[in-house]
Scaffold this motif. Structure first.
Motif, PDB file in Angstrom:
ATOM      1  N   HIS A 277       0.837  -1.206   0.000  1.00  0.00           N
ATOM      2  CA  HIS A 277       0.000   0.000   0.000  1.00  0.00           C
ATOM      3  C   HIS A 277       0.870   1.254   0.000  1.00  0.00           C
ATOM      4  N   GLN A 278       1.895   1.257   0.853  1.00  0.00           N
ATOM      5  CA  GLN A 278       2.755   2.423   0.939  1.00  0.00           C
ATOM      6  C   GLN A 278       3.523   2.647  -0.353  1.00  0.00           C
ATOM      7  N   ALA A 279       3.981   1.577  -0.972  1.00  0.00           N
ATOM      8  CA  ALA A 279       4.716   1.715  -2.227  1.00  0.00           C
ATOM      9  C   ALA A 279       3.838   2.343  -3.303  1.00  0.00           C
ATOM     10  N   ALA A 280       2.602   1.829  -3.444  1.00  0.00           N
ATOM     11  CA  ALA A 280       1.687   2.356  -4.461  1.00  0.00           C
ATOM     12  C   ALA A 280       1.284   3.790  -4.154  1.00  0.00           C
ATOM     13  N   LEU A 281       0.985   4.067  -2.888  1.00  0.00           N
ATOM     14  CA  LEU A 281       0.563   5.415  -2.504  1.00  0.00           C
ATOM     15  C   LEU A 281       1.708   6.410  -2.652  1.00  0.00           C
ATOM     16  N   ASN A 282       2.923   5.950  -2.368  1.00  0.00           N
ATOM     17  CA  ASN A 282       4.092   6.811  -2.517  1.00  0.00           C
ATOM     18  C   ASN A 282       4.261   7.247  -3.965  1.00  0.00           C
ATOM     19  N   PHE A 283       4.102   6.314  -4.896  1.00  0.00           N
ATOM     20  CA  PHE A 283       4.262   6.670  -6.311  1.00  0.00           C
ATOM     21  C   PHE A 283       3.107   7.545  -6.785  1.00  0.00           C
ATOM     22  N   ALA A 284       1.881   7.213  -6.354  1.00  0.00           N
ATOM     23  CA  ALA A 284       0.723   8.031  -6.724  1.00  0.00           C
ATOM     24  C   ALA A 284       0.875   9.458  -6.195  1.00  0.00           C
ATOM     25  N   SER A 285       1.413   9.580  -4.991  1.00  0.00           N
ATOM     26  CA  SER A 285       1.641  10.902  -4.405  1.00  0.00           C
ATOM     27  C   SER A 285       2.721  11.657  -5.167  1.00  0.00           C
ATOM     28  N   PHE A 286       3.685  10.913  -5.688  1.00  0.00           N
ATOM     29  CA  PHE A 286       4.734  11.530  -6.502  1.00  0.00           C
ATOM     30  C   PHE A 286       4.127  12.144  -7.765  1.00  0.00           C
ATOM     31  N   LEU A 287       3.200  11.435  -8.392  1.00  0.00           N
ATOM     32  CA  LEU A 287       2.525  11.958  -9.576  1.00  0.00           C
ATOM     33  C   LEU A 287       1.654  13.164  -9.227  1.00  0.00           C
ATOM     34  N   ARG A 355       2.939  -8.044  -6.230  1.00  0.00           N
ATOM     35  CA  ARG A 355       1.597  -8.362  -6.710  1.00  0.00           C
ATOM     36  C   ARG A 355       0.571  -7.392  -6.131  1.00  0.00           C
ATOM     37  N   MET A 356       0.643  -7.153  -4.824  1.00  0.00           N
ATOM     38  CA  MET A 356      -0.312  -6.258  -4.183  1.00  0.00           C
ATOM     39  C   MET A 356      -0.137  -4.816  -4.661  1.00  0.00           C
ATOM     40  N   ALA A 357       1.103  -4.362  -4.759  1.00  0.00           N
ATOM     41  CA  ALA A 357       1.369  -2.974  -5.156  1.00  0.00           C
ATOM     42  C   ALA A 357       0.877  -2.702  -6.573  1.00  0.00           C
ATOM     43  N   SER A 358       1.053  -3.670  -7.480  1.00  0.00           N
ATOM     44  CA  SER A 358       0.604  -3.473  -8.854  1.00  0.00           C
ATOM     45  C   SER A 358      -0.919  -3.337  -8.924  1.00  0.00           C
ATOM     46  N   HIS A 359      -1.643  -4.044  -8.044  1.00  0.00           N
ATOM     47  CA  HIS A 359      -3.097  -3.900  -7.995  1.00  0.00           C
ATOM     48  C   HIS A 359      -3.497  -2.522  -7.464  1.00  0.00           C
ATOM     49  N   PHE A 360      -2.825  -2.082  -6.398  1.00  0.00           N
ATOM     50  CA  PHE A 360      -3.131  -0.770  -5.837  1.00  0.00           C
ATOM     51  C   PHE A 360      -2.883   0.353  -6.858  1.00  0.00           C
ATOM     52  N   LEU A 361      -1.851   0.187  -7.695  1.00  0.00           N
ATOM     53  CA  LEU A 361      -1.515   1.229  -8.667  1.00  0.00           C
ATOM     54  C   LEU A 361      -2.612   1.417  -9.713  1.00  0.00           C
ATOM     55  N   VAL A 362      -3.356   0.359 -10.005  1.00  0.00           N
ATOM     56  CA  VAL A 362      -4.474   0.505 -10.936  1.00  0.00           C
ATOM     57  C   VAL A 362      -5.539   1.437 -10.355  1.00  0.00           C
ATOM     58  N   PHE A 363      -5.795   1.310  -9.044  1.00  0.00           N
ATOM     59  CA  PHE A 363      -6.745   2.215  -8.393  1.00  0.00           C
ATOM     60  C   PHE A 363      -6.241   3.656  -8.425  1.00  0.00           C
ATOM     61  N   ALA A 364      -4.919   3.825  -8.385  1.00  0.00           N
ATOM     62  CA  ALA A 364      -4.342   5.170  -8.364  1.00  0.00           C
ATOM     63  C   ALA A 364      -4.630   5.943  -9.645  1.00  0.00           C
ATOM     64  N   ILE A 365      -5.007   5.241 -10.722  1.00  0.00           N
ATOM     65  CA  ILE A 365      -5.364   5.928 -11.967  1.00  0.00           C
ATOM     66  C   ILE A 365      -6.490   6.931 -11.719  1.00  0.00           C
ATOM     67  N   PHE A 366      -7.457   6.520 -10.902  1.00  0.00           N
ATOM     68  CA  PHE A 366      -8.619   7.376 -10.661  1.00  0.00           C
ATOM     69  C   PHE A 366      -8.257   8.573  -9.771  1.00  0.00           C
ATOM     70  N   PHE A 367      -7.165   8.424  -8.981  1.00  0.00           N
ATOM     71  CA  PHE A 367      -6.687   9.580  -8.217  1.00  0.00           C
ATOM     72  C   PHE A 367      -6.319  10.719  -9.157  1.00  0.00           C
ATOM     73  N   GLN A 368      -5.617  10.354 -10.250  1.00  0.00           N
ATOM     74  CA  GLN A 368      -5.052  11.361 -11.129  1.00  0.00           C
ATOM     75  C   GLN A 368      -6.138  12.249 -11.747  1.00  0.00           C
ATOM     76  N   LEU A 369      -7.236  11.631 -12.143  1.00  0.00           N
ATOM     77  CA  LEU A 369      -8.286  12.383 -12.829  1.00  0.00           C
ATOM     78  C   LEU A 369      -8.968  13.373 -11.891  1.00  0.00           C
TER      79      LEU A 369
END
Length: 453
Positions: A277-287, A355-369
């Protein structure tokens, strides 16, 4: 800043403001990025400890430093109105306020940090790393808050490239000290994730010193003679800053803290899930640095035009900024969808975490919009000095809608930890819609004022 006549000139000027701000934000955020990535390569426990520590620290820091963001629209409107004499005094009082806030935060943190960590049910190792990381980082609180004020002063003059250069100078310093103190190189103690806190605190002191030197020596600021004579602290001046800054700070806090709260709620799951979760959120926050940078550029541009009572020009800047942010969001959505597994490998080599982080990153797509709409709108509203309604809308969308939705989906459906991410997305979407409605209302009000002369 300078006046523009055509839409093309506005786009060009906004991009000239935006790109250095973006690089600056990325440079500042890259410190946390490096902390997380390099700690993850020390051990999974170090990654989890730094993740918990940074998710406690970031909403507190962004919320309190958000209070200091009130300085930028104040200075931008003064510059737009060509009333520059009060500017040095505004800067002095903002610096006094920043140090005061930092000292209060340090005192409160010394009382509540240990009890807070004890309530989270962490393993002893992760608890210890998180606590020591935050203690080390606290040595840099005063210079960090002071630097935020100095940067706001520089940026309000349109000299965003200077802030960029200062932040870029800090980045290799931070990476070097991370390398030394995390892994114990060149005779430095091997501190693991705690070393990231030490490195970041050192970096904050250095970038503050560089900013002070620039303001004293560069000809763009020499006529202010900023540090030649320091006035006494003025609570009346603080009142003006806090009138704008407190709603901004609370808005930022409510938005960033909801991410931290969901991360803390994630602690009920395994260390693997917390790390992913932290890995995915960290990258999403970077974007997120892109829409945030657009927001900051719009505060400067809209504030400059609003200060000069050129409200139609301010309106045009607002929509240009939103358009730029949406284009970036679509590009990032493609990157997240196409390269989520390679991105996950930046943070860990553990197959379960990947595996878990890659799934979380798909949800992060909707953050961007959603971020592409709500962040630029917040920046525009700050330029108009319209901040109180934004604060209320942020509270409702994240805490009264997003949080309950996330908790319900995580505990009452089969979504589990993914339910929290859907709650975050819901809060962001509601915030984007309500803020857009507010922006239109504010623009109409100022257009009527302009028509009446």
């Amino acid at each position: 800043m300078y006046k523009t006549k055509t839409t093309f000139q506005k786009i060009r000027l906004l991009i000239r403001l935006l790109i250095p701000i973006l690089i600056t934000q990325c440079g500042m955020y890259a410190m946390t990025f490096f902390d997380t990535v390099m700690s993850g390569h020390a051990s999974a426990a170090d990654l989890a400890g730094v993740a918990i520590g940074s998710n406690i620290w970031m909403p507190v820091y962004t919320g309190l430093s958000g209070i200091l963001l009130g300085l930028t629209p104040i200075l931008s409107q003064l510059i737009g109105a060509k009333e520059t004499n009060p500017i040095p005094g505004k800067l002095h009082q903002a610096l006094y306020l920043s140090v005061t806030i930092a000292i209060i935060l340090f005192g409160i943190g010394s009382l509540v940090l240990e009890p807070l960590l004890n309530q989270m049910g962490l393993s002893r190792q992760v608890h210890d790393i998180a606590w020591r990381y935050l203690v080390a980082l606290s040595a840099g609180i005063i210079p960090l808050f002071a630097y935020n004020v100095l940067r706001g002063f520089i940026d309000a003059h349109g000299l965003t490239r200077l802030s960029m250069l200062i932040s870029l100078l800090g980045l290799p310093i931070n990476a070097l000290f991370n390398y030394l103190f995390i892994f114990g190189k060149w005779g430095a103690p091997k501190l693991g994730g705690v070393g990231a806190g030490v490195a970041t605190a050192i970096t904050y002191w250095m970038i503050m010193a560089i900013a002070i030197i620039c303001i004293i020596t560069l000809k763009d600021f020499h006529h202010y003679q900023v540090f030649r004579k320091l006035p006494r602290p003025s609570f009346l001046a603080w009142k003006e800053l806090l009138k704008l800054g407190l709603p901004i700070g609370f808005s930022v806090f409510f938005e960033t803290s909801i991410f931290a709260v969901f991360t803390l709620l994630m602690s009920e799951y395994s260390t693997i899930i917390v790390a992913a979760h932290q890995a995915a959120l960290n990258f999403a926050s970077f974007l997120y640095m892109v829409p945030m940078s657009v927001s900051m550029a719009l505060t400067i541009a809209v504030g400059f035009e609003a200060g000069g009572r050129r409200y139609s020009e301010a309106r045009t800047y607002s929509f240009i900024g939103i358009g730029i942010a949406i284009l970036f969001a679509l590009f990032f959505a493609f990157i997240l969808l196409r390269f989520n597994q390679p991105i996950s490998r930046l943070y860990s080599t553990d197959p379960q975490v990947l595996r878990m982080a890659s799934h979380f990153l798909v949800f992060a797509i909707f953050f961007q919009l959603s971020d592409a709409i709500q962040a630029p709108i917040q920046g525009s509203l700050r330029g108009y000095k319209d901040v109180n309604i934004t604060f209320v809308m942020t509270l409702i969308s994240f805490w009264l809608i997003g949080l309950p939705v996330g908790i319900f989906l995580a505990h009452k459906t089969s979504l589990g930890p993914y339910g929290y991410w859907i709650g975050l997305i819901t809060g962001l979407a509601v915030g984007a819609v309500t803020l857009f409605i507010r922006l239109i209302a504010v623009q109409k009000r100022f257009s009527l004022l302009q028509e009446k002369g």
